[in-house]
Write a protein that holds these residues in place. Structure first.
Motif, PDB file in Angstrom:
ATOM      1  N   UNK A  59       0.897  -1.128   0.147  1.00 59.52           N
ATOM      2  CA  UNK A  59      -0.057  -0.034   0.101  1.00 59.52           C
ATOM      3  C   UNK A  59       0.843   1.231   0.172  1.00 59.52           C
ATOM      4  N   UNK A  60       1.973   1.207  -0.824  1.00 55.76           N
ATOM      5  CA  UNK A  60       2.899   2.447  -0.861  1.00 55.76           C
ATOM      6  C   UNK A  60       2.290   3.768  -1.549  1.00 55.76           C
ATOM      7  N   UNK A  61       1.392   3.700  -2.356  1.00 52.61           N
ATOM      8  CA  UNK A  61       0.963   4.770  -3.100  1.00 52.61           C
ATOM      9  C   UNK A  61      -0.118   5.429  -2.770  1.00 52.61           C
ATOM     10  N   UNK A  62      -0.989   4.997  -1.977  1.00 47.81           N
ATOM     11  CA  UNK A  62      -2.265   5.493  -1.074  1.00 47.81           C
ATOM     12  C   UNK A  62      -2.173   5.933   0.049  1.00 47.81           C
ATOM     13  N   UNK A  63      -0.965   6.009   0.563  1.00 45.01           N
ATOM     14  CA  UNK A  63      -0.510   6.428   2.112  1.00 45.01           C
ATOM     15  C   UNK A  63      -0.813   5.583   3.166  1.00 45.01           C
ATOM     16  N   UNK A  64      -1.166   4.458   3.224  1.00 43.94           N
ATOM     17  CA  UNK A  64      -1.653   3.509   4.224  1.00 43.94           C
ATOM     18  C   UNK A  64      -0.412   3.206   5.090  1.00 43.94           C
ATOM     19  N   UNK A  65       0.812   3.127   4.423  1.00 40.58           N
ATOM     20  CA  UNK A  65       1.978   2.762   5.363  1.00 40.58           C
ATOM     21  C   UNK A  65       2.385   4.237   5.762  1.00 40.58           C
ATOM     22  N   UNK A  66       2.128   5.235   5.142  1.00 36.17           N
ATOM     23  CA  UNK A  66       2.853   6.471   5.483  1.00 36.17           C
ATOM     24  C   UNK A  66       1.927   7.057   6.604  1.00 36.17           C
ATOM     25  N   UNK A  67       0.705   6.633   6.669  1.00 36.52           N
ATOM     26  CA  UNK A  67      -0.079   7.134   7.970  1.00 36.52           C
ATOM     27  C   UNK A  67       0.090   6.388   9.212  1.00 36.52           C
ATOM     28  N   UNK A  68       0.443   5.166   8.874  1.00 36.41           N
ATOM     29  CA  UNK A  68       0.883   4.296  10.158  1.00 36.41           C
ATOM     30  C   UNK A  68       2.145   4.704  10.521  1.00 36.41           C
ATOM     31  N   UNK A 151      -8.274  -4.963   9.441  1.00 32.32           N
ATOM     32  CA  UNK A 151      -7.457  -4.026   9.835  1.00 32.32           C
ATOM     33  C   UNK A 151      -6.924  -3.553   8.547  1.00 32.32           C
ATOM     34  N   UNK A 152      -7.097  -3.901   7.464  1.00 33.63           N
ATOM     35  CA  UNK A 152      -6.447  -3.317   6.152  1.00 33.63           C
ATOM     36  C   UNK A 152      -7.495  -2.394   5.834  1.00 33.63           C
ATOM     37  N   UNK A 153      -8.877  -2.554   5.862  1.00 25.99           N
ATOM     38  CA  UNK A 153      -9.845  -1.309   5.649  1.00 25.99           C
ATOM     39  C   UNK A 153      -9.584  -0.101   6.757  1.00 25.99           C
ATOM     40  N   UNK A 154      -9.213  -0.687   7.911  1.00 29.75           N
ATOM     41  CA  UNK A 154      -9.159   0.533   8.925  1.00 29.75           C
ATOM     42  C   UNK A 154      -7.635   1.370   8.443  1.00 29.75           C
ATOM     43  N   UNK A 155      -6.738   0.688   7.799  1.00 27.46           N
ATOM     44  CA  UNK A 155      -5.591   1.402   7.359  1.00 27.46           C
ATOM     45  C   UNK A 155      -5.748   2.357   5.992  1.00 27.46           C
ATOM     46  N   UNK A 156      -6.643   1.746   5.300  1.00 26.66           N
ATOM     47  CA  UNK A 156      -6.938   2.637   4.043  1.00 26.66           C
ATOM     48  C   UNK A 156      -7.912   3.811   4.576  1.00 26.66           C
ATOM     49  N   UNK A 157      -8.785   3.599   5.432  1.00 30.39           N
ATOM     50  CA  UNK A 157      -9.493   4.471   6.011  1.00 30.39           C
ATOM     51  C   UNK A 157      -9.020   5.726   6.693  1.00 30.39           C
ATOM     52  N   UNK A 158      -8.096   5.339   7.401  1.00 33.64           N
ATOM     53  CA  UNK A 158      -7.294   6.282   8.307  1.00 33.64           C
ATOM     54  C   UNK A 158      -6.690   7.249   7.423  1.00 33.64           C
ATOM     55  N   UNK A 159      -6.437   7.055   6.232  1.00 32.24           N
ATOM     56  CA  UNK A 159      -5.613   8.011   5.478  1.00 32.24           C
ATOM     57  C   UNK A 159      -6.653   9.011   5.058  1.00 32.24           C
ATOM     58  N   UNK A 160      -7.585   8.599   4.641  1.00 29.25           N
ATOM     59  CA  UNK A 160      -8.852   9.737   4.335  1.00 29.25           C
ATOM     60  C   UNK A 160      -9.423  10.385   5.283  1.00 29.25           C
ATOM     61  N   UNK A 161      -9.292   9.767   6.469  1.00 28.16           N
ATOM     62  CA  UNK A 161      -9.878  10.238   7.611  1.00 28.16           C
ATOM     63  C   UNK A 161      -8.878  11.438   8.115  1.00 28.16           C
ATOM     64  N   UNK A 162      -7.708  11.116   8.269  1.00 25.42           N
ATOM     65  CA  UNK A 162      -6.668  11.841   8.876  1.00 25.42           C
ATOM     66  C   UNK A 162      -6.639  12.985   8.028  1.00 25.42           C
ATOM     67  N   UNK A 224       1.722   6.551  -9.169  1.00 27.62           N
ATOM     68  CA  UNK A 224       1.956   7.821  -8.946  1.00 27.62           C
ATOM     69  C   UNK A 224       1.904   8.496  -7.777  1.00 27.62           C
ATOM     70  N   UNK A 225       1.114   7.760  -6.634  1.00 24.25           N
ATOM     71  CA  UNK A 225       1.322   8.261  -5.216  1.00 24.25           C
ATOM     72  C   UNK A 225       2.760   8.016  -4.746  1.00 24.25           C
ATOM     73  N   UNK A 226       3.312   6.866  -5.227  1.00 25.87           N
ATOM     74  CA  UNK A 226       4.809   6.344  -4.725  1.00 25.87           C
ATOM     75  C   UNK A 226       5.563   7.444  -5.297  1.00 25.87           C
ATOM     76  N   UNK A 227       5.371   7.597  -6.419  1.00 21.54           N
ATOM     77  CA  UNK A 227       6.264   8.739  -7.052  1.00 21.54           C
ATOM     78  C   UNK A 227       6.215  10.230  -6.415  1.00 21.54           C
ATOM     79  N   UNK A 228       5.134  10.526  -5.967  1.00 18.31           N
ATOM     80  CA  UNK A 228       4.937  11.774  -5.228  1.00 18.31           C
ATOM     81  C   UNK A 228       5.389  11.761  -3.802  1.00 18.31           C
ATOM     82  N   UNK A 229       5.381  10.492  -3.115  1.00 12.64           N
ATOM     83  CA  UNK A 229       6.067  10.294  -1.992  1.00 12.64           C
ATOM     84  C   UNK A 229       7.309  10.341  -2.085  1.00 12.64           C
ATOM     85  N   UNK A 230       7.993   9.704  -3.065  1.00  8.32           N
ATOM     86  CA  UNK A 230       9.428   9.560  -3.085  1.00  8.32           C
ATOM     87  C   UNK A 230       9.980  11.074  -3.490  1.00  8.32           C
TER      88      UNK A 230
END
Length: 343
Positions: A59-68, A151-162, A224-230
């Motif tokens: 889940x590198x490009x959609x922020x899940x790892x980054x938000x955790x 837990x995967x759903x929570x990970x994805x949701x936390x990004x758009x909630x935060x 593309x999300x991974x590219x922006x983070x990088x």
């Protein structure tokens, strides 16, 4: 999650003693380098598929790892935590293969049956354990797997909630309710696309509604999300327009100016090395690779994905998407610059 790991290890050991399971190990573990190089798909398609899987599974490009990562305290370094995540993810993937493919061979299930392969092969394993033990083990396995999916759903949701909480000052309750309603609206077409709307197609290259949403996420948002983070982590400065002049109703930039847009290499390595644990390799070779080579690799994967789906005529589409990406990067950079200027 620990209980699920224990059950998976037990199942991996158990299926080794099921008759006819050896063919599944050969299918899974025996490499065929000739097919890798000159097979139906070839070496490049294999590399591209592996890199796409890496984007997806972590889940590198959609922020899940980054938000955790943003919630981890300073006791342990981010580099060490990242290696633990990669190790656990790889362990689970290999262990799942050691369960599913021998089970497919033992019970006559086609190994290319798709995403539902686990639900097709594992019932045979549980049935072979006996009526009582099989039901208990199977019930606990799918129960714990449901927890893992949650837990995967929570990970994805936390990004758009935060995001609205940090950007607009929303309460968590408001952010959850608004995003919950949005997710129901956005997910409904994908659910109906498998039944009531199954005849709705988006051209010969993409197909169904479910395939369209997979195309949007896997082919676009993840790389593309991974590219922006990088770029954000490895570059601190960028260039923007310093005003416009009007000429025949057309806006023309007067000049480019250097501004603060990204996090920067020094701040990135300082944050990654905070706490105990493995430190990030901070040397000229790694810095050059992450700043120049890695973005190029991601762009190649992104473009190759479009060509793989649409063919060589996809060049105009790729250019259009890249234009949108450039606009998005400029917009994100302006938000970062605005936040830094306020501080």
């Amino acid at each position: 999650m620990s209980a699920l790991f224990v059950i998976m290890i037990g199942l991996a050991i158990y299926v080794a003693f099921i008759p006819r399971a050896a063919a599944g190990y050969a299918f899974y573990l025996k490499p065929d380098f000739k097919a890798l190089v000159s097979g139906e798909h070839g070496l490049w398609d294999t590399i591209y598929a592996a890199m796409g899987q890496a984007f997806f599974t972590l889940s590198l490009g959609i922020g899940s790892m980054e938000i955790f990562g943003s919630y981890i305290d300073k006791k342990h370094s981010l580099t060490g935590e990242a290696l633990r995540v990669i190790g656990l993810d790889t362990f689970v993937a290999i262990c799942a293969g050691l369960i599913i493919f021998p089970a497919c061979a033992a019970f006559g299930v086609e190994a290319n049956s798709g995403v539902g392969l686990a639900f097709m092969s594992l019932p045979g394993v549980f049935n072979s354990m006996g009526p009582v033990v099989g039901r208990v083990v199977g019930a606990f396995f799918f129960l714990f797997m449901s927890f893992a999916a949650l837990s995967t759903v929570v990970a994805v949701f936390e990004n758009i909630v935060a995001f609205p909480m940090d950007k607009f000052g929303w309460s968590r309750k408001k952010a959850v309710i608004v995003n919950f309603i949005a997710m129901i609206i956005l997910a409904t077409p994908a659910a109906l696309g498998m039944n009531l709307w199954s005849k709705v197609h988006f051209g010969a290259h993409i197909g169904s509604i479910d395939a369209l949403e997979d195309f949007i996420v896997s082919q676009n948002l993840l790389p593309l999300g991974s590219l922006i983070f990088l770029l954000f982590c490895t570059w601190r400065y960028g260039y923007s327009f310093d005003g416009f002049i009007l000429k025949e109703d057309e806006k023309i930039p007067t000049k480019f100016v250097r501004g603060l847009y990204g996090w920067g290499w020094d701040r990135f390595t300082q944050e990654a090395d905070a706490g105990k644990g493995i430190k990030f390799p901070n040397n000229a070779a790694i810095k050059f690779y992450l700043r120049f080579i890695a973005p190029l690799i991601i762009l190649v994967v992104f473009i190759a994905g479009y060509i793989d789906i649409f063919g060589a005529q996809a060049a105009p589409t790729v250019l259009a998407v890249m234009a949108v990406v450039v606009i998005a990067i400029i917009y994100i950079g302006s938000l970062i610059k605005e936040n830094f200027s306020k501080k």
